[in-house]
Design an enzyme around this catalytic site. Sequence first.
Site, PDB file in Angstrom:
ATOM      1  N   TYR A 269       5.252  13.876 -22.488  1.00  0.00           N
ATOM      2  CA  TYR A 269       4.684  13.828 -21.134  1.00  0.00           C
ATOM      3  C   TYR A 269       3.744  12.649 -20.891  1.00  0.00           C
ATOM      4  CZ  TYR A 269       6.666  18.466 -21.174  1.00  0.00           C
ATOM      5  OH  TYR A 269       7.527  19.521 -21.311  1.00  0.00           O
ATOM      6  N   CYS A 270       3.923  11.571 -21.601  1.00  0.00           N
ATOM      7  CA  CYS A 270       3.115  10.369 -21.370  1.00  0.00           C
ATOM      8  C   CYS A 270       3.778   9.527 -20.288  1.00  0.00           C
ATOM      9  CB  CYS A 270       2.926   9.584 -22.664  1.00  0.00           C
ATOM     10  SG  CYS A 270       1.775  10.391 -23.772  1.00  0.00           S
ATOM     11  N   ASN A 271       3.655  10.023 -19.076  1.00  0.00           N
ATOM     12  CA  ASN A 271       4.227   9.381 -17.899  1.00  0.00           C
ATOM     13  C   ASN A 271       3.179   9.409 -16.796  1.00  0.00           C
ATOM     14  OD1 ASN A 271       7.010   9.427 -19.078  1.00  0.00           O
ATOM     15  ND2 ASN A 271       6.734  11.628 -18.844  1.00  0.00           N
TER      16      ASN A 271
ATOM     17  N   HIS B 274       0.834  -1.195   0.000  1.00  0.00           N
ATOM     18  CA  HIS B 274       0.000   0.000   0.000  1.00  0.00           C
ATOM     19  C   HIS B 274       0.874   1.252   0.000  1.00  0.00           C
ATOM     20  CE1 HIS B 274      -3.130   2.687   2.101  1.00  0.00           C
ATOM     21  NE2 HIS B 274      -3.382   2.646   0.803  1.00  0.00           N
TER      22      HIS B 274
END
EC number: 5.4.99.62
Length: 134
Positions: free
Chosen positions: A123-125, A20
């Site tokens: 920015y595809c993170n 978690h």
Amino acid sequence: MKKTPLLNIALSRVIASLGHGDILVIGDAGLPVPPGVELIDLALTQGIPDFISALRIVLSEMQVESHVLAEEILLKQPPALNELNTLSDEAALGERRLVSHEAFKQLSRKARAVVRTGECQPYCNIALVSGVTF
């Protein structure tokens, strides 16, 4: 053989080991991976695999409590943003938090692993924060 879609051994192992609050980053081909953070390199060539395909497969096995994006993704509006919004609307990604791209790179230092895709959209993170199933 596994019955779920994820076949990559290293990625499956990392997801199984998440507790978690642990962070798993899925990044484009250009996202730097901090020293000491495990790299799971899925990239074969530009666009393969793409960011959203990798994310969907990870979501098939990972319980996500929340996610973090670089706020610059809202400015650049890559096509993947529509898919991210759909997944968010479906409650697959939990609560969204936006930070600067620099802050995102700092956050990735705390990740259990960074998954590198062949994605070449800017920015595809995403940083996925692990939840619990109970």
